[in-house]
Design a protein around this motif. Structure first.
Motif, PDB file in Angstrom:
ATOM      1  N   ALA A 120      11.247  48.187  36.935  1.00 46.45           N
ATOM      2  CA  ALA A 120      11.726  47.931  38.387  1.00 46.45           C
ATOM      3  C   ALA A 120      13.155  48.304  38.603  1.00 46.45           C
ATOM      4  CB  ALA A 120      11.465  46.525  38.672  1.00 46.45           C
ATOM      5  N   LEU A 121      14.046  48.307  37.491  1.00 47.96           N
ATOM      6  CA  LEU A 121      15.175  48.536  37.478  1.00 47.96           C
ATOM      7  C   LEU A 121      15.605  49.924  37.617  1.00 47.96           C
ATOM      8  CD1 LEU A 121      18.385  47.349  37.490  1.00 47.96           C
ATOM      9  CD2 LEU A 121      18.334  47.569  35.057  1.00 47.96           C
ATOM     10  N   ASP A 122      14.679  50.772  36.738  1.00 48.62           N
ATOM     11  CA  ASP A 122      14.698  52.213  36.454  1.00 48.62           C
ATOM     12  C   ASP A 122      14.349  52.693  37.880  1.00 48.62           C
ATOM     13  OD1 ASP A 122      15.246  52.117  33.872  1.00 48.62           O
ATOM     14  OD2 ASP A 122      13.339  52.464  33.068  1.00 48.62           O
TER      15      ASP A 122
ATOM     16  N   ARG B  84      11.869  45.253  42.404  1.00 52.26           N
ATOM     17  CA  ARG B  84      12.048  46.809  42.576  1.00 52.26           C
ATOM     18  C   ARG B  84      12.766  46.701  44.197  1.00 52.26           C
ATOM     19  NH1 ARG B  84       7.409  51.119  43.045  1.00 52.26           N
ATOM     20  NH2 ARG B  84       6.977  49.632  44.830  1.00 52.26           N
ATOM     21  N   GLY B  85      12.101  45.898  45.087  1.00 56.48           N
ATOM     22  CA  GLY B  85      12.453  46.151  46.629  1.00 56.48           C
ATOM     23  C   GLY B  85      13.796  45.679  46.757  1.00 56.48           C
ATOM     24  N   ILE B  86      14.100  44.484  46.182  1.00 59.24           N
ATOM     25  CA  ILE B  86      15.255  43.835  46.256  1.00 59.24           C
ATOM     26  C   ILE B  86      16.428  44.647  45.634  1.00 59.24           C
ATOM     27  CG2 ILE B  86      16.794  42.132  45.235  1.00 59.24           C
ATOM     28  CD1 ILE B  86      13.984  39.975  45.464  1.00 59.24           C
ATOM     29  N   LEU B  87      16.167  45.204  44.374  1.00 58.47           N
ATOM     30  CA  LEU B  87      17.304  46.044  43.714  1.00 58.47           C
ATOM     31  C   LEU B  87      17.403  47.400  44.367  1.00 58.47           C
ATOM     32  CD1 LEU B  87      16.018  45.531  40.008  1.00 58.47           C
ATOM     33  CD2 LEU B  87      17.955  44.170  41.126  1.00 58.47           C
ATOM     34  N   LYS B  88      16.394  47.893  44.879  1.00 63.43           N
ATOM     35  CA  LYS B  88      16.550  49.206  45.610  1.00 63.43           C
ATOM     36  C   LYS B  88      17.405  49.149  46.852  1.00 63.43           C
ATOM     37  CE  LYS B  88      14.051  53.448  46.808  1.00 63.43           C
ATOM     38  NZ  LYS B  88      14.706  54.276  45.710  1.00 63.43           N
TER      39      LYS B  88
END
Length: 205
Positions: free
Chosen positions: A148-150, A200-204
């Motif tokens: 998810a971070l990647d 993923r959505g939060i980090l992006k």
């Protein structure tokens, strides 16, 4: 004065136990851990390698518990001397190159709460050496979180480099499986795709 129990074990046998005073802090001291377990001693690496493992463990504990003071000494010299602080201050003290380079975010949803410090894309590393994941206060490894971070940094970092990341997730324990690795180091989520997509959505963003 607070009183705490103590136990002294030598060679697997209880030598002494009882009550002891505890004024300000607790000192845990381990000496000659494998003195009578020769097969285990043969697996020990060079002193510098083993010490690097110790520093890594203490660093993870210090990052996840900034409200606790940590002192690490080796051969009479202080390697770490960390006073109580906030999460950001503790991270910047341990990793001074990240001062002013971290993006803070905090978010929550029906599955988990997330607090994170992420490096700007310009600050990156050839391996995941500066990526730390904490689930309910425990340092863990999670391929799902790494992915998810990647995905969130896709197109922002060239090549196979990775950002610095400190992710603190609070999630219902029933949704985490800690029995996928003998050392409990790696974890899996019960609702993997949902956790992945939300994270993923939060980090992006």
């Amino acid at each position: 004065m607070l009183f705490r129990s103590f136990i002294e074990i030598e060679g697997g046998r209880i030598i002494k136990e009882g009550k002891t005073g505890c004024l300000w802090n607790t000192v845990i001291e381990v000496k000659n851990l494998f003195y009578n377990v020769l097969p285990r001693r043969r697996f020990l690496k060079h002193d510098n390698t083993e010490f690097a493992h110790i520093v890594d463990i203490v660093t993870k504990l210090a990052v996840s518990h900034p409200g606790i003071e940590f002192v690490l000494t080796s051969q009479g010299k202080k390697v770490l001397d960390l006073k109580k602080s906030g999460s950001k201050e503790r991270i910047e003290e341990l990793f001074p190159q990240m001062r002013s380079e971290l993006i803070y975010l905090e978010s929550g949803n029906s599955l988990f709460r997330l607090k994170a410090f992420l490096s700007k894309p310009e600050l990156n590393y050839p391996r995941r050496v500066k990526q730390y994941i904490f689930i309910n206060g425990r340092p863990v490894v999670s391929p799902l979180v790494y992915h998810a971070l990647d995905e969130s940094y896709r197109g922002l970092i060239e090549g196979r480099n990775y950002p610095a990341a400190f992710l603190f997730m609070e999630i219902t324990p029933a949704l985490v499986d800690v029995n996928v690795h003998p050392t409990k180091k790696e974890i899996k989520f019960k609702r993997e795709s949902e956790v992945h997509d939300l994270l993923r959505g939060i980090l992006k963003d």
